[in-house]
Scaffold this motif. Structure first.
Motif, mmCIF file in Angstrom:
data_model
loop_
_atom_site.group_PDB
_atom_site.id
_atom_site.type_symbol
_atom_site.label_atom_id
_atom_site.label_comp_id
_atom_site.label_asym_id
_atom_site.label_seq_id
_atom_site.Cartn_x
_atom_site.Cartn_y
_atom_site.Cartn_z
ATOM 1 N N HIS A 86 -9.407 -57.292 -49.268
ATOM 2 C CA HIS A 86 -8.351 -56.747 -49.699
ATOM 3 C C HIS A 86 -8.727 -55.409 -49.795
ATOM 4 C CE1 HIS A 86 -6.620 -60.322 -51.567
ATOM 5 N NE2 HIS A 86 -7.558 -60.544 -51.776
ATOM 6 N N GLU A 87 -7.685 -54.527 -49.565
ATOM 7 C CA GLU A 87 -7.795 -53.154 -49.331
ATOM 8 C C GLU A 87 -8.594 -52.333 -50.475
ATOM 9 O OE1 GLU A 87 -4.656 -50.982 -47.875
ATOM 10 O OE2 GLU A 87 -5.847 -48.796 -48.153
ATOM 11 N N GLN A 88 -8.467 -52.823 -51.644
ATOM 12 C CA GLN A 88 -8.863 -52.094 -52.890
ATOM 13 C C GLN A 88 -10.289 -52.491 -53.094
ATOM 14 O OE1 GLN A 88 -6.264 -54.598 -53.154
ATOM 15 N NE2 GLN A 88 -6.482 -55.437 -55.397
ATOM 16 N N PHE A 89 -10.934 -53.681 -52.801
ATOM 17 C CA PHE A 89 -12.080 -53.957 -52.824
ATOM 18 C C PHE A 89 -12.888 -53.118 -51.718
ATOM 19 C CE2 PHE A 89 -10.955 -56.699 -55.823
ATOM 20 C CZ PHE A 89 -10.825 -57.951 -55.676
ATOM 21 N N ALA A 90 -12.366 -52.972 -50.458
ATOM 22 C CA ALA A 90 -12.822 -52.543 -49.296
ATOM 23 C C ALA A 90 -13.121 -51.069 -49.661
ATOM 24 C CB ALA A 90 -11.970 -52.762 -48.267
ATOM 25 N N ARG A 91 -12.175 -50.480 -50.306
ATOM 26 C CA ARG A 91 -12.350 -48.894 -50.383
ATOM 27 C C ARG A 91 -13.311 -48.620 -51.689
ATOM 28 N NH1 ARG A 91 -8.939 -45.288 -48.069
ATOM 29 N NH2 ARG A 91 -6.900 -46.143 -46.959
ATOM 30 N N GLU A 92 -13.401 -49.328 -52.671
ATOM 31 C CA GLU A 92 -14.086 -48.983 -53.771
ATOM 32 C C GLU A 92 -15.529 -48.662 -53.515
ATOM 33 O OE1 GLU A 92 -14.401 -52.352 -56.637
ATOM 34 O OE2 GLU A 92 -14.937 -50.809 -58.276
ATOM 35 N N GLY A 152 -16.025 -59.327 -51.273
ATOM 36 C CA GLY A 152 -14.897 -60.248 -52.126
ATOM 37 C C GLY A 152 -15.693 -61.101 -52.883
ATOM 38 N N ASP A 153 -16.914 -61.583 -52.194
ATOM 39 C CA ASP A 153 -17.453 -62.669 -52.965
ATOM 40 C C ASP A 153 -18.312 -62.293 -54.102
ATOM 41 O OD1 ASP A 153 -18.027 -64.612 -49.950
ATOM 42 O OD2 ASP A 153 -16.396 -64.510 -51.269
ATOM 43 N N ILE A 154 -19.054 -61.263 -53.925
ATOM 44 C CA ILE A 154 -20.180 -60.736 -54.758
ATOM 45 C C ILE A 154 -19.716 -59.366 -55.547
ATOM 46 C CG2 ILE A 154 -22.101 -61.646 -53.364
ATOM 47 C CD1 ILE A 154 -22.609 -59.062 -52.213
ATOM 48 N N GLY A 155 -18.823 -58.660 -55.250
ATOM 49 C CA GLY A 155 -18.484 -57.609 -56.041
ATOM 50 C C GLY A 155 -19.533 -56.255 -55.775
ATOM 51 N N MET A 156 -18.834 -55.123 -56.083
ATOM 52 C CA MET A 156 -19.368 -53.825 -55.456
ATOM 53 C C MET A 156 -20.726 -53.891 -56.033
ATOM 54 S SD MET A 156 -18.137 -49.779 -55.929
ATOM 55 C CE MET A 156 -18.648 -49.725 -57.451
ATOM 56 N N GLY A 157 -21.148 -54.161 -57.393
ATOM 57 C CA GLY A 157 -22.360 -54.035 -57.916
ATOM 58 C C GLY A 157 -23.447 -54.663 -57.124
ATOM 59 N N GLN A 158 -23.148 -55.868 -56.145
ATOM 60 C CA GLN A 158 -24.259 -56.487 -55.519
ATOM 61 C C GLN A 158 -24.578 -56.468 -54.024
ATOM 62 O OE1 GLN A 158 -26.117 -58.824 -57.286
ATOM 63 N NE2 GLN A 158 -24.933 -57.930 -59.282
ATOM 64 N N ILE A 159 -23.559 -55.288 -53.371
ATOM 65 C CA ILE A 159 -23.726 -55.270 -52.203
ATOM 66 C C ILE A 159 -25.069 -54.552 -51.663
ATOM 67 C CG2 ILE A 159 -21.395 -55.324 -51.405
ATOM 68 C CD1 ILE A 159 -21.541 -52.091 -51.332
ATOM 69 N N ALA A 160 -25.693 -54.775 -50.639
ATOM 70 C CA ALA A 160 -27.033 -54.263 -50.169
ATOM 71 C C ALA A 160 -26.770 -52.892 -49.551
ATOM 72 C CB ALA A 160 -27.726 -55.403 -49.381
ATOM 73 N N ILE A 161 -27.131 -51.873 -50.413
ATOM 74 C CA ILE A 161 -26.927 -50.479 -49.743
ATOM 75 C C ILE A 161 -27.827 -49.639 -50.429
ATOM 76 C CG2 ILE A 161 -24.913 -49.928 -51.213
ATOM 77 C CD1 ILE A 161 -25.444 -48.779 -47.511
ATOM 78 N N PHE A 208 -16.678 -46.969 -51.137
ATOM 79 C CA PHE A 208 -16.446 -45.482 -50.647
ATOM 80 C C PHE A 208 -16.106 -44.349 -51.730
ATOM 81 C CE2 PHE A 208 -16.715 -46.050 -46.011
ATOM 82 C CZ PHE A 208 -16.474 -47.683 -45.872
ATOM 83 N N ARG A 209 -15.436 -44.911 -52.600
ATOM 84 C CA ARG A 209 -15.179 -43.944 -53.795
ATOM 85 C C ARG A 209 -16.199 -43.795 -54.862
ATOM 86 N NH1 ARG A 209 -9.229 -46.581 -54.264
ATOM 87 N NH2 ARG A 209 -8.188 -45.136 -52.524
ATOM 88 N N ASP A 210 -16.682 -45.206 -55.348
ATOM 89 C CA ASP A 210 -17.531 -44.961 -56.568
ATOM 90 C C ASP A 210 -19.114 -45.569 -56.341
ATOM 91 O OD1 ASP A 210 -14.770 -46.664 -58.286
ATOM 92 O OD2 ASP A 210 -15.166 -44.563 -57.779
ATOM 93 N N HIS A 211 -19.266 -46.199 -55.356
ATOM 94 C CA HIS A 211 -20.936 -46.646 -55.124
ATOM 95 C C HIS A 211 -21.693 -45.214 -54.949
ATOM 96 C CE1 HIS A 211 -24.414 -48.917 -54.399
ATOM 97 N NE2 HIS A 211 -23.815 -49.879 -54.486
ATOM 98 N N PRO A 212 -22.700 -45.269 -55.937
ATOM 99 C CA PRO A 212 -23.541 -43.971 -55.542
ATOM 100 C C PRO A 212 -24.485 -43.878 -54.419
ATOM 101 C CG PRO A 212 -24.241 -45.265 -57.552
ATOM 102 C CD PRO A 212 -23.122 -45.927 -56.870
ATOM 103 N N ALA A 213 -24.631 -45.039 -53.948
ATOM 104 C CA ALA A 213 -25.628 -45.089 -52.854
ATOM 105 C C ALA A 213 -24.967 -45.086 -51.401
ATOM 106 C CB ALA A 213 -26.554 -46.207 -52.809
ATOM 107 N N MET A 214 -23.664 -44.841 -51.380
ATOM 108 C CA MET A 214 -22.991 -45.133 -50.119
ATOM 109 C C MET A 214 -23.133 -43.594 -49.501
ATOM 110 S SD MET A 214 -21.032 -47.655 -49.171
ATOM 111 C CE MET A 214 -19.500 -47.117 -48.435
#
Lengths: 85, 601
Positions: free
Chosen positions: B309-315, B266-275, B317-323
């Protein structure tokens, strides 16, 4: 292991006995024998032996322990064993 | 918590709660033993409800093991009456059909060691002799452990400390190490599905040879392992016993931020999560995801519980290539800003499982503390702040033990996803009939001879829809005299496998139902209505004038009386409920096509 006085050893034994026999009010004296402590069977004898080893950092032979007749002799024995090791 | 606890003295309730501390068995033996001995005292003095009868059979002294075993079983949901077979009578006790192990016990725990080998070949034997001896040994033990009327947990054979053939002891004929490994492998094949085998090699490795072989203690009191080995041995055996009894947990509930990925999305956005592989931190979270994914392949169900927020949480799982984990892998996805305790209750209800089926993984000590106190039935995994350690922390708890692997296990994750889908549809739809019809369900009557393992497993594991505690062994189910109706449910979403079993027999003018179980996975599908129709048809074919069954209340089957009433059963003499076969059917339509398999049944 630093030298422990008789009182210090007795104090520590009190704690161990209270745990092993689950009797929080147990008080040991030099004259206490196995007959004085309810539940002192062969299983608890083994538990006690292992507890002495853990508490005082010594290795004990069952043949030596079986010769002791009361807590006073046990205290003397443990102090002597600690000095040896 | 079980409401029976309210009738116990306060210090006893406190003791029973202390027994469930998650990392208790990782502590030192003296701490475990003190609690174990106190628990023994409580068990001796208080009525804690019905007890599973357990017999421990070994050729070594089990006096120091049994209290820890009782505690380990209690932690896993088994309240036991525990007996030790007398010292030194392992083989006679197992061989005698009238022994306590074979006639009294619900569960037998068999603990042999390599010292009990009957046919270990001598050094210098040929390969042919050794192979024949291995087979003879395996068959000997198979014959011994399959006589019990109850379930059996068998510890495999350990390997000796003193290797007569040195480094080659595991490879050459005459080596006891070789004999042990090969006998274990043969036994695993011979006993698959019949007996729960504990991997002795893995146990010995975890405990360490130094503690697994304690010659001094063996000479002193015939216990071959150190006291320090007892917690792991007790819990490992208890885990297999719990799996046999259907008490293995089912659902792993995962937090997201700083658990499944690094950072607060929620703070850093999907692009910045460490995965993913770019950083060590990302790798650690990927390893956790990979571990969870592997669990789903053998029946563990995943849920997400996140403050987001549900949409941030799900994103991701749908779109991040490294998950590694995708939306499909999560049977129940809960992301909101409500408290996690309420969310866990919601997850359990959606998946139709009890709170005691949940394992909670969250990096936040505050959340863990909250759940541990609000929902003591949930297993909360103790974590530190290094995500690299999380998979091992979950693994060490052995919360999802397996005693056998069935096709239902392999399919369970997808099955629970379908359950969650149906559950939310049932809650939200205004046209339930239309929804159920649209699923195009089919019920297939299965032949008992080919499905007896699954039937026995379902009867053991089911708690909510179960008339009474009576269980049947596989032998009982296959014997004549009783009819077993085993029902498989399929629809356009999923094949649920065998989900309902009814055991009946004809008694004068009544079709007597000895027991009826239905998996919670198919609640709200109206399968009980279709089952009633099948039972009534059978009763008519046999000339019975009524259906008769016995309900016995337990802590978990409180929904039964309401269901029986809606199906038209009435209490007759206080013990039995009956339903005349000519009573009209007034239940809601189930829309199920019924495929009766072999109509001669």
């Amino acid at each position: 292991m630093t030298d422990l006085s008789r009182d210090q050893v007795r104090e520590r034994l009190n704690e161990l006995f209270r745990d092993v026999f689950d009797q929080p009010d147990l008080v040991l004296s030099d004259e206490t024998t196995a007959a004085d402590v309810p539940g002192w069977d062969s299983l608890n004898q083994i538990r006690l032996m292992l507890a002495y080893e853990g508490a005082f950092g010594v290795r004990i032979r069952q043949s030596e322990i079986n010769k002791l007749s009361n807590v006073g002799e046990l205290i003397d024995f443990l102090r002597a064993t600690m000095l040896r090791s | 918590m079980d409401s029976d606890l309210l009738t116990l003295p306060l210090e006893v309730s406190a003791l029973l709660s202390a027994c469930h501390a998650p990392s208790l068995f990782a502590k030192s033996f003296p701490e475990v033993e003190q609690l174990a001995r106190r628990l023994a005292g409580v068990f001796a003095k208080h009525d804690l409800g019905p007890r599973t009868k357990v017999r421990v059979v070994s050729s070594f002294t089990t006096s120091f093991l049994v209290d820890a075993l009782r505690l380990a079983l209690f932690r896993r949901g088994l309240t036991v009456e525990l007996e030790e077979a007398p010292y030194g009578v392992l083989v006679p006790e197992l061989a005698d059909p009238d022994s306590r192990a074979n006639s009294w016990a619900d569960l037998v725990i068999v603990l042999p060691t390599h010292r009990d080998f009957q046919f270990a070949p001598p050094v210098g034997s040929t390969a042919e002799t050794a192979t024949a001896a291995e087979l003879q040994e395996a068959r000997f033990w198979e014959s011994l452990v399959t006589r019990a009327r109850g379930q059996v947990v068998l510890l495999g054979f350990d390997t000796p400390r003193f290797r007569a053939l040195g480094e080659l002891d595991g490879m050459l004929p005459g080596g006891v190490t070789r004999h042990a490994r090969r006998v274990n492998a043969l036994l695993a094949d011979l006993l698959a599905g019949k007996v729960a085998m504990v991997d002795a090699d893995a146990l010995q490795m975890r405990v360490g040879t130094q503690r697994w072989h304690d010659e001094r203690l063996y000479h002193l009191c015939k216990q071959p392992f150190s006291m320090d080995a007892i917690p792991d041995l007790a819990d490992t055996v208890a885990a297999s016993a719990a799996a046999l009894a259907g008490k293995a947990r089912k659902v792993l509930v995962l937090d997201l931020d700083n658990t499944l990925w690094g950072g607060v999305i929620g703070d850093i956005g999907m692009g910045q999560i460490a995965i993913g592989p770019e950083t060590a931190e990302g790798e650690a979270h990927t390893a956790l995801q990979t571990y969870c994914k592997a669990l789903t392949r053998r029946g563990v169900v995943l849920a997400v519980c996140s403050k987001n927020h549900e949409q941030f949480a799900r994103e991701p799982f749908r779109d991040h290539p490294a998950m590694t984990l995708r939306e499909d892998d999560i049977a129940c996805f809960v992301a909101n800003f409500e408290d996690k305790a309420s969310n866990l209750v919601r997850i359990a209800r959606t998946l139709n499982v009890g709170l005691d089926a949940l394992v909670f993984v969250d990096d936040s000590p505050v959340e863990r503390e909250l759940i541990a106190s609000a929902l003591p039935e949930v297993l909360v995994v103790d974590l530190n702040d290094d995500p690299a350690s999380y998979p091992a922390a979950i693994e060490a708890l052995n919360a999802f033990p397996l005693a056998r692997l069935t096709p239902e296990d392999l399919d369970r994750a997808r099955s629970y996803q379908a359950i969650a889908e149906v559950a939310s549809a049932v809650e939200t739809t205004s046209d339930l009939d239309g929804f159920l019809r649209g699923l195009a369900p089919t019920v297939v009557v299965q032949d008992i001879a080919s499905s007896v393992s699954r039937v026995a497993q379902l009867m053991a594991k089911t708690n909510q829809f179960k008339l009474n505690p009576d269980l049947f062994s596989e032998a009982d189910l296959l014997a004549g005299g009783r009819h077993v109706l085993a029902l498989q449910l399929k629809d356009r979403l999923q094949d649920y496998g065998i989900v309902a079993v009814v055991v009946t027999r004809l008694e004068s003018n009544a079709l007597l139902v000895d027991n009826w179980v239905m998996s919670c996975r198919v609640f709200s599908r109206r399968l009980e209505n279709a089952t009633l129709e099948l039972l009534t048809a059978r009763a008519l074919r046999l000339g019975a004038s009524e259906l008769r069954l016995r309900y016995e209340a337990s802590a978990k089957n409180i929904l039964i009386p309401g269901i029986l009433e809606s199906l038209g059963f009435t209490r007759s003499d206080g013990t039995y409920s009956v339903r005349p076969v000519d009573e009209p059917m007034t239940h809601a339509p189930h829309f199920m096509t019924i495929n009766e398999g072999n109509p001669a049944q």
